[in-house]
Design a protein around this motif. Structure first.
Motif, mmCIF file in Angstrom:
data_model
loop_
_atom_site.group_PDB
_atom_site.id
_atom_site.type_symbol
_atom_site.label_atom_id
_atom_site.label_comp_id
_atom_site.label_asym_id
_atom_site.label_seq_id
_atom_site.Cartn_x
_atom_site.Cartn_y
_atom_site.Cartn_z
ATOM 1 N N ILE A 90 0.792 -1.205 -0.114
ATOM 2 C CA ILE A 90 -0.160 -0.043 -0.115
ATOM 3 C C ILE A 90 0.778 1.251 -0.090
ATOM 4 C CG2 ILE A 90 -2.099 1.044 0.975
ATOM 5 C CD1 ILE A 90 -2.373 -2.027 0.515
ATOM 6 N N GLY A 91 0.962 2.105 -1.166
ATOM 7 C CA GLY A 91 1.609 3.055 -1.245
ATOM 8 C C GLY A 91 2.748 2.853 -2.387
ATOM 9 N N ALA A 92 2.304 3.304 -3.385
ATOM 10 C CA ALA A 92 3.383 2.905 -4.586
ATOM 11 C C ALA A 92 4.262 4.145 -4.735
ATOM 12 C CB ALA A 92 2.731 2.587 -5.844
ATOM 13 N N GLY A 93 5.002 4.592 -3.741
ATOM 14 C CA GLY A 93 6.178 5.816 -3.737
ATOM 15 C C GLY A 93 7.294 5.078 -3.824
ATOM 16 N N GLN A 118 -3.556 5.981 -3.921
ATOM 17 C CA GLN A 118 -4.748 6.773 -4.077
ATOM 18 C C GLN A 118 -4.318 7.591 -5.123
ATOM 19 O OE1 GLN A 118 -5.244 9.373 -0.932
ATOM 20 N NE2 GLN A 118 -3.471 10.712 -1.406
ATOM 21 N N ASN A 119 -3.069 7.879 -5.710
ATOM 22 C CA ASN A 119 -2.722 8.950 -6.905
ATOM 23 C C ASN A 119 -3.513 8.277 -8.269
ATOM 24 O OD1 ASN A 119 -1.619 10.262 -8.600
ATOM 25 N ND2 ASN A 119 0.481 10.413 -7.447
ATOM 26 N N PRO A 120 -4.362 8.922 -8.708
ATOM 27 C CA PRO A 120 -4.837 8.620 -9.907
ATOM 28 C C PRO A 120 -3.886 8.298 -11.003
ATOM 29 C CG PRO A 120 -6.091 10.359 -9.245
ATOM 30 C CD PRO A 120 -5.266 10.315 -8.431
ATOM 31 N N THR A 153 3.480 1.302 3.008
ATOM 32 C CA THR A 153 4.465 2.547 2.640
ATOM 33 C C THR A 153 3.860 3.936 2.362
ATOM 34 O OG1 THR A 153 4.678 1.315 0.333
ATOM 35 C CG2 THR A 153 6.470 0.684 2.171
ATOM 36 N N VAL A 154 2.636 3.946 2.886
ATOM 37 C CA VAL A 154 2.177 5.375 2.783
ATOM 38 C C VAL A 154 2.783 6.342 3.706
ATOM 39 C CG1 VAL A 154 -0.052 4.461 2.057
ATOM 40 C CG2 VAL A 154 0.220 4.855 4.462
ATOM 41 N N PRO A 155 2.525 7.615 3.210
ATOM 42 C CA PRO A 155 3.087 8.423 4.443
ATOM 43 C C PRO A 155 2.444 8.482 5.999
ATOM 44 C CG PRO A 155 2.275 9.604 2.351
ATOM 45 C CD PRO A 155 1.797 8.153 2.325
ATOM 46 N N PRO A 157 1.095 10.261 8.151
ATOM 47 C CA PRO A 157 -0.133 10.751 8.511
ATOM 48 C C PRO A 157 -1.111 9.785 8.035
ATOM 49 C CG PRO A 157 1.313 12.553 7.613
ATOM 50 C CD PRO A 157 2.087 11.033 7.415
ATOM 51 N N TYR A 158 -1.373 9.064 6.970
ATOM 52 C CA TYR A 158 -2.309 8.383 6.435
ATOM 53 C C TYR A 158 -2.150 6.760 7.040
ATOM 54 C CZ TYR A 158 -2.364 12.284 3.590
ATOM 55 O OH TYR A 158 -2.305 13.760 2.993
ATOM 56 N N ALA A 159 -1.240 6.434 7.753
ATOM 57 C CA ALA A 159 -0.873 5.081 7.922
ATOM 58 C C ALA A 159 -2.243 4.379 8.670
ATOM 59 C CB ALA A 159 0.416 5.013 8.881
ATOM 60 N N GLN A 160 -2.669 5.227 9.832
ATOM 61 C CA GLN A 160 -3.692 4.741 10.719
ATOM 62 C C GLN A 160 -5.275 4.358 9.784
ATOM 63 O OE1 GLN A 160 -3.512 3.177 13.869
ATOM 64 N NE2 GLN A 160 -5.534 2.320 13.362
ATOM 65 N N GLU A 161 -5.467 5.578 8.944
ATOM 66 C CA GLU A 161 -6.627 5.158 8.260
ATOM 67 C C GLU A 161 -6.564 3.883 7.320
ATOM 68 O OE1 GLU A 161 -6.735 9.452 6.631
ATOM 69 O OE2 GLU A 161 -6.930 8.602 4.673
ATOM 70 N N VAL A 162 -5.284 4.101 6.672
ATOM 71 C CA VAL A 162 -5.280 2.849 5.498
ATOM 72 C C VAL A 162 -5.155 1.543 6.402
ATOM 73 C CG1 VAL A 162 -3.657 1.921 4.168
ATOM 74 C CG2 VAL A 162 -3.699 4.317 3.995
#
Ligand code: ATP
Length: 213
Positions: A90-93, A118-120, A153-155, A157-162
């Motif tokens: 999760i998080g293709a950065g 989440q990035n289109p 591997t999301v930033p 601040p978004y870790a808990q909601e993801v």
């Protein structure tokens, strides 16, 4: 994990490095390897190596050591690396992409089979051959792919909601590369890999060396 396995955490952390050495010996055509040789290679005490290997249930032969093939199989079985685990990322950065391309995981049975973002602009592309999907399709994909692990591997601040979404979608093990202490139900395991804590160790050791000079 059984209580016995949890108390063996320092040993578990050393087992992959043993496996690496043992694999080299196998590739050189050696049939046996002794605990002393492994200890020398890794600058550990032989007694430590023998104790660590004992948790896998394998017994060495006096003077000869451990049969290389059986020892590898015992370690891999103990670590659960003889079974393929399907994982979603999760998080293709940058970090997620690096992990998706890390070839070593496949030798340990970890298969990152799908990524979510989440990035289109990223959805519909692939990272090192791993397709990137919209998070909206997470639950469906997790059940279709039979994934139980998520690599997060999301930033931060978004870790808990993801994470809440991951839990809802049926994920039961999270490899957390963010610096957030995640809240999860009891049936979900989290392993946090805080890369900055390793770097902190390196810096403190470098400073200690400078002070010794
Ligand atoms: P890039 O600049 O290409 O996005 P990056 O590594 O700098 O890469 P980060 O800001 O660290 O990006 O984010 C990591 C990835 O997580 C990105 O691909 C980003 O689109 C994604 N991301 C951010 N928030 C969420 C979220 N809530 N759910 C899923 N993915 C997310």
């Amino acid at each position: 994990m059984s209580k016995q396995k949890i108390s063996a955490i320092p040993s578990i952390r050393r087992l992959p490095s043993y496996l690496h050495i043992i694999r080299q010996y196998r590739d050189e055509g050696q049939e046996y390897i002794s605990g002393t040789v492994i200890a020398q290679e890794l600058r550990l005490e032989p007694i430590q190596v023998r104790k660590d290997l004992a948790i896998t249930g394998i017994v060495g032969k006096p003077k000869k050591g451990y049969p290389v093939v059986a020892l590898m199989a015992a370690i891999e079985h103990f670590l659960g690396w003889d079974e393929v685990q399907q994982a979603v990322l999760i998080g293709a950065g940058n970090l997620g992409t690096a992990l998706a391309g890390y070839q070593e995981f496949q030798f340990h049975g970890l298969n990152i089979c799908a990524a979510f973002d989440q990035n289109p602009a990223k959805i519909g592309t692939n990272i090192h051959g791993v397709p990137v999907f919209s998070l909206e399709t997470l639950s469906h994909q997790v059940s279709v792919l039979g994934a139980s692990i998520a690599v997060l591997t999301v930033p931060s601040p978004y870790a808990q909601e993801v994470t809440d979404q991951l839990v809802q979608s049926g994920i039961t093990a999270i490899w957390n590369f963010t610096n957030v202490k995640l809240k999860v139900p009891d049936n979900v395991i989290v392993q946090r890999e805080d890369l900055t804590s390793g770097y902190a160790m390196l810096c403190v050791m470098m400073n200690a060396r400078k002070n010794d000079e």
